[in-house]
Design an enzyme around this catalytic site. Sequence first.
Site, mmCIF file in Angstrom:
data_model
loop_
_atom_site.group_PDB
_atom_site.id
_atom_site.type_symbol
_atom_site.label_atom_id
_atom_site.label_comp_id
_atom_site.label_asym_id
_atom_site.label_seq_id
_atom_site.Cartn_x
_atom_site.Cartn_y
_atom_site.Cartn_z
ATOM 1 N N LYS A 22 57.831 -0.875 43.664
ATOM 2 C CA LYS A 22 58.969 -0.567 44.636
ATOM 3 C C LYS A 22 58.149 0.398 45.634
ATOM 4 O O LYS A 22 58.670 0.582 46.710
ATOM 5 C CB LYS A 22 59.762 -0.214 43.582
ATOM 6 N N ARG A 27 57.475 3.288 50.423
ATOM 7 C CA ARG A 27 56.881 4.242 51.489
ATOM 8 C C ARG A 27 55.590 3.781 52.603
ATOM 9 O O ARG A 27 55.587 4.270 53.831
ATOM 10 C CB ARG A 27 55.920 4.924 50.543
ATOM 11 N N ASP A 49 66.390 -1.716 48.086
ATOM 12 C CA ASP A 49 66.444 -1.044 48.386
ATOM 13 C C ASP A 49 65.228 -1.249 49.954
ATOM 14 O O ASP A 49 65.427 0.046 50.638
ATOM 15 C CB ASP A 49 65.270 -0.257 47.395
ATOM 16 N N ASN A 91 72.742 3.000 47.618
ATOM 17 C CA ASN A 91 72.576 3.915 46.989
ATOM 18 C C ASN A 91 70.743 4.168 46.327
ATOM 19 O O ASN A 91 70.488 4.473 45.879
ATOM 20 C CB ASN A 91 72.732 3.429 45.688
ATOM 21 N N GLY A 93 68.588 6.374 47.052
ATOM 22 C CA GLY A 93 67.715 7.725 47.296
ATOM 23 C C GLY A 93 66.781 8.309 48.351
ATOM 24 O O GLY A 93 67.047 8.935 49.114
ATOM 25 N N ARG A 121 74.671 12.553 45.076
ATOM 26 C CA ARG A 121 72.860 12.661 44.132
ATOM 27 C C ARG A 121 72.748 13.625 45.217
ATOM 28 O O ARG A 121 73.332 13.918 46.962
ATOM 29 C CB ARG A 121 72.813 11.166 44.386
ATOM 30 N N SER A 166 60.812 14.730 43.758
ATOM 31 C CA SER A 166 59.957 15.217 44.561
ATOM 32 C C SER A 166 59.996 13.926 45.698
ATOM 33 O O SER A 166 59.228 14.021 46.592
ATOM 34 C CB SER A 166 58.913 14.135 43.738
ATOM 35 N N GLN A 167 61.214 12.892 45.742
ATOM 36 C CA GLN A 167 61.692 12.461 47.193
ATOM 37 C C GLN A 167 61.551 13.705 47.905
ATOM 38 O O GLN A 167 61.424 13.109 49.269
ATOM 39 C CB GLN A 167 62.579 12.018 47.153
ATOM 40 N N SER A 193 59.071 14.392 38.408
ATOM 41 C CA SER A 193 58.411 13.558 39.014
ATOM 42 C C SER A 193 56.679 13.277 39.811
ATOM 43 O O SER A 193 56.883 12.287 40.545
ATOM 44 C CB SER A 193 59.247 12.002 39.504
ATOM 45 N N ASP A 308 61.422 7.121 35.406
ATOM 46 C CA ASP A 308 62.000 5.776 35.326
ATOM 47 C C ASP A 308 62.300 5.092 34.337
ATOM 48 O O ASP A 308 62.948 3.339 34.056
ATOM 49 C CB ASP A 308 62.077 4.555 36.532
ATOM 50 N N GLU A 336 70.464 6.546 40.015
ATOM 51 C CA GLU A 336 71.752 5.257 39.774
ATOM 52 C C GLU A 336 73.249 5.824 38.840
ATOM 53 O O GLU A 336 74.024 5.421 39.848
ATOM 54 C CB GLU A 336 71.524 4.609 39.768
ATOM 55 N N HIS A 379 70.028 -0.149 37.949
ATOM 56 C CA HIS A 379 69.545 -1.898 37.151
ATOM 57 C C HIS A 379 68.535 -1.479 36.659
ATOM 58 O O HIS A 379 68.557 -2.217 34.760
ATOM 59 C CB HIS A 379 68.273 -1.736 38.037
ATOM 60 N N ARG A 380 67.853 -0.386 35.343
ATOM 61 C CA ARG A 380 67.038 0.557 34.768
ATOM 62 C C ARG A 380 68.023 0.411 33.077
ATOM 63 O O ARG A 380 67.595 -0.590 32.300
ATOM 64 C CB ARG A 380 66.776 1.492 35.471
ATOM 65 N N LYS A 405 68.036 -4.386 42.784
ATOM 66 C CA LYS A 405 68.305 -2.985 43.959
ATOM 67 C C LYS A 405 66.263 -3.239 43.089
ATOM 68 O O LYS A 405 65.913 -2.298 44.230
ATOM 69 C CB LYS A 405 68.800 -1.867 42.933
#
Length: 420
Positions: A22, A27, A49, A91, A93, A121, A166-167, A193, A308, A336, A379-380, A405
């Site tokens: 993912k 990226r 996503d 959703n 991020g 968020r 970290s995004q 992260s 995650d 999420e 999702h997780r 997702k």
Amino acid sequence: MDFVEIKKIGSLSADIVAPPSKAHTLRALFISALAEGKSTLRNALNAEDQQIAAKALNDLGAKIVFNGKDYLVQGAEGQLSSPKEIIYTANSGVTTRFLIPIAGIAKGNTIIDGSERMRERPIKELLESASKIGLKTESKEGKLPVKVIGKTLIGGKTEIDASESSQFLSALLIAGPLTENGMSVSVKGEMRSKPYVDITLDCMADFGVKTDREGYESFFVKSGQSYKGRDYLIEGDYSSSSYLFAAAAITGGIVKVRNLNKNSAQGDKEFIYFLEKMGCNVNFSGDSIVVEGNSLNAIDVDMSSCPDVVPTLAVVAAFAEGKTRISNISHLSAKESNRIETTAENLRRCGIKAIPGKDFLEIIGGKPHGAVIEPYNDHRIAMAFSIMGLQTGEMRINNPNCVGKSFPDFFSVLKKFYGD
């Protein structure tokens, strides 16, 4: 589907190909969309996503299509234009945060909005950091929706607090080579992260842009560099594979997952070593990893670099002897769902004592039972508790479609576990 029922499995022996990464796919989509020339992103993930990101980048001037296995990308060569319509990021991020600096390079003004949860968020730190290097935006209290004023991000020196995500840092770095002054970013506070930043830098380098760095404290991307289109193979995803390995751990079965890069920058590969520490047998062979379940014992683990897989490890810990403590995970509250709280809530529904804190989660192992699981559109959470159901049986997962997702084929893979 409103819900799915997960039945107890008899014995488990499976050989599965890992889904595409993912993080790498997202990226690569952003970078190839900014690149000169054409790119083919091979073995790409085409989950929600990625579809949201591809549409947004198309709206800004790239040309991206998915042919059933690969993404074909005609880069915009940094020449972006804002769309007339609002860019909706649902959703996602990554999509939301990566778009903000890129929209600051585009011609015209761009409005970005998302789902109700995405509006909650954090993006304020990114907006404030980018404002120091020219970016002009309009928002209420630093949250979505946000209007980004085009051609205002000129680059230069800034600093960012990456303790929430970290995004924020990755978003600035990707836009760096397209700015007038380049991008010099100092990191304040404790970055979470970190491996995701490494993935960002690896992808940037693979498409021709070099970043100078001092550990995780400072980063510099020189202006004038350009991304070059290329063929790019997406590696397998350790996050999605964690559910498959967890299935072996809690059922005492054997699961082999192929197409995994042992030298990957993905932080979630640490999950394998957590399972080994808990008592599982783990073997590596080429691009394959085999996990065999065994008696499980509790562990004390810092998961700041692999958030995650916290719900997945928590589910495994529910079957372990003793108290497992997962720490340094405050950034999970802004995912999420608030994953610390939602994981703990659903563990308690299954008869397991779980103690959530601001920065930790404790799980007292026992004998979990099936329950009605509410994933809160995360999702997780849905996938982790589906795996628990393989051992408990009588597990009902509400809103199972949320797995789309990141792992659209998740329940199809689960059927293979039963021999279907």
